[in-house]
Motif scaffolding. Structure first.
Motif, PDB file in Angstrom:
ATOM      1  N   MET A 169      52.819  -8.211 -35.371  1.00 53.69           N
ATOM      2  CA  MET A 169      52.979  -7.144 -36.437  1.00 53.69           C
ATOM      3  C   MET A 169      54.325  -6.565 -36.497  1.00 53.69           C
ATOM      4  O   MET A 169      55.161  -6.465 -35.585  1.00 53.69           O
ATOM      5  N   GLU A 170      54.588  -5.931 -37.772  1.00 51.95           N
ATOM      6  CA  GLU A 170      55.683  -5.287 -37.953  1.00 51.95           C
ATOM      7  C   GLU A 170      55.459  -3.906 -37.251  1.00 51.95           C
ATOM      8  O   GLU A 170      56.310  -3.083 -36.708  1.00 51.95           O
ATOM      9  N   GLU A 171      54.152  -3.177 -37.475  1.00 54.38           N
ATOM     10  CA  GLU A 171      53.801  -1.709 -36.974  1.00 54.38           C
ATOM     11  C   GLU A 171      52.133  -2.166 -36.831  1.00 54.38           C
ATOM     12  O   GLU A 171      51.499  -2.841 -37.357  1.00 54.38           O
ATOM     13  N   PHE A 172      52.080  -1.051 -35.870  1.00 56.32           N
ATOM     14  CA  PHE A 172      50.363  -1.039 -35.469  1.00 56.32           C
ATOM     15  C   PHE A 172      49.941   0.232 -35.672  1.00 56.32           C
ATOM     16  O   PHE A 172      50.627   1.344 -35.116  1.00 56.32           O
ATOM     17  N   HIS A 173      48.959   0.840 -36.481  1.00 60.63           N
ATOM     18  CA  HIS A 173      48.539   2.271 -36.721  1.00 60.63           C
ATOM     19  C   HIS A 173      47.281   2.481 -36.023  1.00 60.63           C
ATOM     20  O   HIS A 173      46.316   1.536 -35.898  1.00 60.63           O
ATOM     21  N   LEU A 174      47.250   3.632 -35.320  1.00 57.57           N
ATOM     22  CA  LEU A 174      45.875   3.952 -34.592  1.00 57.57           C
ATOM     23  C   LEU A 174      45.608   5.476 -34.774  1.00 57.57           C
ATOM     24  O   LEU A 174      46.648   6.352 -34.219  1.00 57.57           O
ATOM     25  N   GLY A 175      44.893   6.014 -35.452  1.00 55.52           N
ATOM     26  CA  GLY A 175      44.689   7.398 -35.692  1.00 55.52           C
ATOM     27  C   GLY A 175      45.958   8.054 -36.210  1.00 55.52           C
ATOM     28  O   GLY A 175      46.560   7.585 -37.239  1.00 55.52           O
ATOM     29  N   PRO A 176      46.507   9.011 -35.599  1.00 59.99           N
ATOM     30  CA  PRO A 176      47.591   9.570 -36.121  1.00 59.99           C
ATOM     31  C   PRO A 176      49.110   8.871 -35.526  1.00 59.99           C
ATOM     32  O   PRO A 176      50.181   9.418 -35.776  1.00 59.99           O
ATOM     33  N   LEU A 177      49.137   8.064 -34.937  1.00 59.67           N
ATOM     34  CA  LEU A 177      49.842   7.124 -34.101  1.00 59.67           C
ATOM     35  C   LEU A 177      50.324   5.969 -34.878  1.00 59.67           C
ATOM     36  O   LEU A 177      49.653   5.202 -35.574  1.00 59.67           O
ATOM     37  N   THR A 178      51.864   5.701 -35.304  1.00 58.55           N
ATOM     38  CA  THR A 178      52.476   4.474 -35.553  1.00 58.55           C
ATOM     39  C   THR A 178      53.260   3.880 -34.511  1.00 58.55           C
ATOM     40  O   THR A 178      54.232   4.427 -33.932  1.00 58.55           O
ATOM     41  N   PHE A 179      53.038   2.734 -34.110  1.00 52.69           N
ATOM     42  CA  PHE A 179      53.642   1.881 -32.995  1.00 52.69           C
ATOM     43  C   PHE A 179      54.654   0.987 -33.807  1.00 52.69           C
ATOM     44  O   PHE A 179      54.279  -0.031 -34.643  1.00 52.69           O
ATOM     45  N   ARG A 180      55.973   1.246 -33.289  1.00 51.36           N
ATOM     46  CA  ARG A 180      56.928   0.360 -34.057  1.00 51.36           C
ATOM     47  C   ARG A 180      58.164   0.165 -33.151  1.00 51.36           C
ATOM     48  O   ARG A 180      58.170   0.543 -31.865  1.00 51.36           O
ATOM     49  N   HIS A 181      59.134  -0.735 -33.562  1.00 57.90           N
ATOM     50  CA  HIS A 181      60.147  -1.139 -32.633  1.00 57.90           C
ATOM     51  C   HIS A 181      61.302   0.046 -32.634  1.00 57.90           C
ATOM     52  O   HIS A 181      61.508   0.757 -31.729  1.00 57.90           O
ATOM     53  N   GLU A 182      61.790  -0.049 -33.812  1.00 60.04           N
ATOM     54  CA  GLU A 182      62.826   0.734 -34.199  1.00 60.04           C
ATOM     55  C   GLU A 182      62.614   2.490 -34.679  1.00 60.04           C
ATOM     56  O   GLU A 182      61.855   2.467 -35.659  1.00 60.04           O
ATOM     57  N   PRO A 183      62.898   3.165 -33.831  1.00 62.41           N
ATOM     58  CA  PRO A 183      62.329   4.495 -34.072  1.00 62.41           C
ATOM     59  C   PRO A 183      63.138   5.049 -35.734  1.00 62.41           C
ATOM     60  O   PRO A 183      64.233   4.720 -35.846  1.00 62.41           O
ATOM     61  N   GLN A 184      62.467   5.578 -36.553  1.00 66.84           N
ATOM     62  CA  GLN A 184      62.731   6.290 -37.683  1.00 66.84           C
ATOM     63  C   GLN A 184      63.593   7.781 -37.814  1.00 66.84           C
ATOM     64  O   GLN A 184      63.116   8.451 -36.706  1.00 66.84           O
ATOM     65  N   SER A 185      64.219   8.091 -38.525  1.00 72.25           N
ATOM     66  CA  SER A 185      64.864   9.317 -38.627  1.00 72.25           C
ATOM     67  C   SER A 185      63.738  10.659 -38.750  1.00 72.25           C
ATOM     68  O   SER A 185      62.858  10.263 -39.239  1.00 72.25           O
ATOM     69  N   ALA A 186      64.007  11.750 -38.163  1.00 73.40           N
ATOM     70  CA  ALA A 186      62.969  12.835 -37.885  1.00 73.40           C
ATOM     71  C   ALA A 186      62.770  13.244 -39.485  1.00 73.40           C
ATOM     72  O   ALA A 186      63.668  13.413 -40.159  1.00 73.40           O
ATOM     73  N   ASP A 204      70.637  11.995 -32.136  1.00 72.74           N
ATOM     74  CA  ASP A 204      70.487  13.093 -33.188  1.00 72.74           C
ATOM     75  C   ASP A 204      69.642  13.227 -34.301  1.00 72.74           C
ATOM     76  O   ASP A 204      69.215  14.330 -34.510  1.00 72.74           O
ATOM     77  N   ASP A 205      69.620  12.220 -34.880  1.00 72.96           N
ATOM     78  CA  ASP A 205      68.555  12.079 -36.003  1.00 72.96           C
ATOM     79  C   ASP A 205      66.994  12.184 -35.859  1.00 72.96           C
ATOM     80  O   ASP A 205      65.927  12.163 -36.609  1.00 72.96           O
ATOM     81  N   LEU A 206      66.819  11.467 -34.464  1.00 72.11           N
ATOM     82  CA  LEU A 206      65.533  11.427 -34.031  1.00 72.11           C
ATOM     83  C   LEU A 206      64.935  12.616 -33.312  1.00 72.11           C
ATOM     84  O   LEU A 206      63.677  12.974 -33.511  1.00 72.11           O
ATOM     85  N   LEU A 207      65.506  13.309 -32.386  1.00 71.46           N
ATOM     86  CA  LEU A 207      65.365  14.424 -31.669  1.00 71.46           C
ATOM     87  C   LEU A 207      66.241  15.491 -31.761  1.00 71.46           C
ATOM     88  O   LEU A 207      67.187  15.878 -31.106  1.00 71.46           O
ATOM     89  N   PRO A 208      66.395  16.114 -33.047  1.00 70.33           N
ATOM     90  CA  PRO A 208      67.482  17.102 -33.269  1.00 70.33           C
ATOM     91  C   PRO A 208      67.553  18.067 -32.420  1.00 70.33           C
ATOM     92  O   PRO A 208      66.489  18.776 -31.937  1.00 70.33           O
ATOM     93  N   GLY A 209      68.717  18.571 -32.123  1.00 72.50           N
ATOM     94  CA  GLY A 209      69.067  19.861 -31.287  1.00 72.50           C
ATOM     95  C   GLY A 209      68.367  19.422 -29.811  1.00 72.50           C
ATOM     96  O   GLY A 209      68.570  18.307 -29.430  1.00 72.50           O
ATOM     97  N   LEU A 210      68.065  20.299 -29.050  1.00 70.83           N
ATOM     98  CA  LEU A 210      67.619  20.219 -27.463  1.00 70.83           C
ATOM     99  C   LEU A 210      66.266  20.540 -27.454  1.00 70.83           C
ATOM    100  O   LEU A 210      65.904  21.071 -26.267  1.00 70.83           O
TER     101      LEU A 210
END
Length: 236
Positions: free
Chosen positions: A135-152, A207-213
């Protein structure tokens, strides 16, 4: 509070993503007990052989070691579903280089439960001979399982790809470990493969995934996982 002595405890702390609690293991897998779902990322099977083909000598046992650790986790948690979050195979010829014993071992594991291969950048078309569903992605409830994280914002995302690690100084000693990275709305898993390495979570790639600290690195110790606030971490 991070304390080096905690590394020796036999625990599996919980990390909640959008209210869904995962048990984290020091081997680098996350387990969703409510669904009996085990998640691993970036196995990079046959990376050692790929490097050897380019003249870079590495011991050719990374696939065997990675599969043994994965088998131990499957025996411990008895999952209904295993999700491999992409880059499970280091390249398109990984299956052809794999020793027959290791190939048979992998096939046994994929037959033991429902198995989902998420496509990665190293393995956009994972080999089909080992079974499982691609699969490209797998969805379960509020969750999306994918390989490459997307920008926040990417609420509910469970991803790999970046091989996160973290460094912290404890009592004058600098510790650098693979880690899970999460701000409570998403999680980036550490690479599970024996030769996968790691990228510091303070690198600008995050930086685009987890902005700030305002996030934590859940650092892998010998027998537990310890959350460390991003403000306490050190860059490489």
């Amino acid at each position: 509070m991070y304390d080096v002595k905690d590394i020796h405890l036999e625990t599996h702390p919980a990390l909640a993503v959008c209210g869904v609690a995962f048990d984290l293991t020091p081997e680098g897998a996350a387990f969703l007990a409510a669904e009996r779902l085990l998640v691993v990322a970036d196995l990079h099977l046959e990376k050692g052989a790929a490097f050897a083909a380019r003249g870079i000598a590495l011991p050719p046992y990374d696939t065997r070691a990675t599969l043994a650790r994965l088998e131990n986790l499957i025996a411990r948690f008895r999952p209904r579903i295993v999700i491999a979050l992409g880059d499970s195979f280091h390249d398109a010829r990984a299956d052809s280089r794999m020793a027959a014993e290791d190939a048979a071992h992998l096939a046994r594991l994929t037959r033991s439960c429902d198995w989902i291969w998420i496509s990665g950048n190293h393995d956009p078309a994972p080999p089909r001979e080992f079974g499982g569903e691609i699969m490209e992605e797998f969805h379960l409830g509020p969750l999306t399982f994918r390989h490459e994280p997307q920008s926040a914002p990417a609420a509910g995302e469970i991803a790999g790809h970046l091989h996160p690690c973290a460094a912290v100084r404890v009592r004058g000693r600098r510790l650098r470990r693979r880690c899970y990275a999460s701000d409570g709305t998403r999680m980036v898993l550490p690479a599970f493969g024996a030769y996968a390495g790691g990228l510091n979570v303070l690198d600008r790639a995050f930086d685009d995934l987890l902005p700030g600290l305002d996030f934590h690195a859940w650092m892998m110790g010998g027998r537990t996982v310890v959350p460390v606030a991003a403000r306490r971490l050190e860059a490489d």
